[in-house]
Design an enzyme around this catalytic site. Structure first.
Site, mmCIF file in Angstrom:
data_model
loop_
_atom_site.group_PDB
_atom_site.id
_atom_site.type_symbol
_atom_site.label_atom_id
_atom_site.label_comp_id
_atom_site.label_asym_id
_atom_site.label_seq_id
_atom_site.Cartn_x
_atom_site.Cartn_y
_atom_site.Cartn_z
ATOM 1 N N LEU A 77 -0.282 -2.309 -5.053
ATOM 2 C CA LEU A 77 0.623 -2.622 -6.159
ATOM 3 C C LEU A 77 0.011 -2.306 -7.509
ATOM 4 O O LEU A 77 0.670 -1.739 -8.394
ATOM 5 C CB LEU A 77 1.033 -4.092 -6.084
ATOM 6 C CG LEU A 77 1.966 -4.611 -7.177
ATOM 7 C CD1 LEU A 77 3.291 -3.860 -7.166
ATOM 8 C CD2 LEU A 77 2.207 -6.113 -6.995
ATOM 9 N N ARG A 81 0.312 1.456 -12.771
ATOM 10 C CA ARG A 81 -0.408 0.964 -13.941
ATOM 11 C C ARG A 81 0.489 0.621 -15.125
ATOM 12 O O ARG A 81 0.057 -0.089 -16.031
ATOM 13 C CB ARG A 81 -1.487 1.972 -14.342
ATOM 14 C CG ARG A 81 -2.614 2.069 -13.306
ATOM 15 C CD ARG A 81 -3.680 3.044 -13.740
ATOM 16 N NE ARG A 81 -3.218 4.414 -13.693
ATOM 17 C CZ ARG A 81 -3.214 5.162 -12.597
ATOM 18 N NH1 ARG A 81 -3.621 4.645 -11.450
ATOM 19 N NH2 ARG A 81 -2.801 6.407 -12.629
ATOM 20 N N ARG A 168 7.986 3.469 -3.318
ATOM 21 C CA ARG A 168 7.716 2.405 -2.352
ATOM 22 C C ARG A 168 8.905 2.026 -1.472
ATOM 23 O O ARG A 168 8.728 1.295 -0.497
ATOM 24 C CB ARG A 168 7.188 1.174 -3.087
ATOM 25 C CG ARG A 168 5.913 1.430 -3.880
ATOM 26 C CD ARG A 168 4.781 1.968 -3.020
ATOM 27 N NE ARG A 168 3.536 2.093 -3.786
ATOM 28 C CZ ARG A 168 2.356 2.387 -3.258
ATOM 29 N NH1 ARG A 168 2.253 2.606 -1.959
ATOM 30 N NH2 ARG A 168 1.276 2.479 -4.026
#
Length: 228
Positions: A77, A81, A168
């Protein structure tokens, strides 16, 4: 796993629309806020998304409280950034009787599950023994497994979230972070359905798979997720 949207920018879609309109209008932001109708907001947000002018989406943020995830997931995760994170500390919070995440592939295999749970029991015992030797928590934590459960608070802007979902929610993403991504997507769709109308894996957003030879081969199945 628990994922809850606990805070977000008020009227996120109107904020994005105002930011876009301000770029091309002689009016000030306060005047635009008073003049823009819901219909104008909807049309402008749809136009922004279709044209890919995503910078205006950086003005709205969403904060999630996430529990019941592993350190495996949290390590993935924080690679995203353009976001802010606050994670439960293993340095200050005792991990006696820590919870852990059991991968489905191991849970479905009795022999593998036995080995896995036996190791977790050994790690718990070792951690406790180190604590009894007055070893600081910051050092005792070195024996903990990646499976150890953790909690995290994460804040994303809408543009960063769209990128996160594109990566994701993909079938090729690791199973645990993929599950979390879908839970996060369901949460933001409740408060900003226009911004996240076709959000998800890259193929859901664009209608094509970017993975080339690494494709999961389920493009048609994934496209059915659009606008759900």
């Amino acid at each position: 796993m628990k994922v809850k949207l606990i805070k977000h920018t008020e009227q996120p879609e109107k904020t994005v629309a105002m930011a876009a309109r301000l770029c091309y209008s002689p009016c000030g932001a306060e005047e635009l806020e008073e003049k823009m109708t819901d219909e104008q907001v909807e049309k402008l947000v749809q136009k922004i998304i279709s044209m890919g002018h995503a910078s205006t989406m950086e003005h709205v943020t969403f904060t999630f409280a996430i529990e019941g995830i592993s350190r495996v997931l949290s390590h993935q995760l924080v690679r995203h950034r353009i976001a802010s994170y606050s994670q439960q500390s293993q340095r200050y919070v005792s991990e006696h009787d820590f919870e852990y995440i059991l991968p489905p592939s191991i849970a479905q295999n009795p022999q593998a599950k036995e080995k896995f749970t036996s190791l977790m029991d050994t790690i718990r015992k070792t951690y406790d023994e180190l604590a009894n030797m007055n070893i600081p928590k910051e050092d005792a934590r070195y024996v903990l497994a990646n499976a150890t459960e953790t909690k995290i608070l994460a804040t994303f802007n809408a543009r960063s979230l769209l990128n996160f979902f594109s990566l994701r929610c993909c079938n090729r993403a690791q199973w645990e972070i993929r599950e979390m991504a879908y839970l996060m997507l369901a949460e933001v769709k409740k408060v900003a359905p226009l911004l996240f109308k076709n959000a998800g894996a890259s193929c859901v957003r664009t209608g094509r798979c970017p993975e080339g030879a690494m494709t999961c081969g389920k493009l048609e199945e994934m496209l059915k997720l659009r606008e759900k």
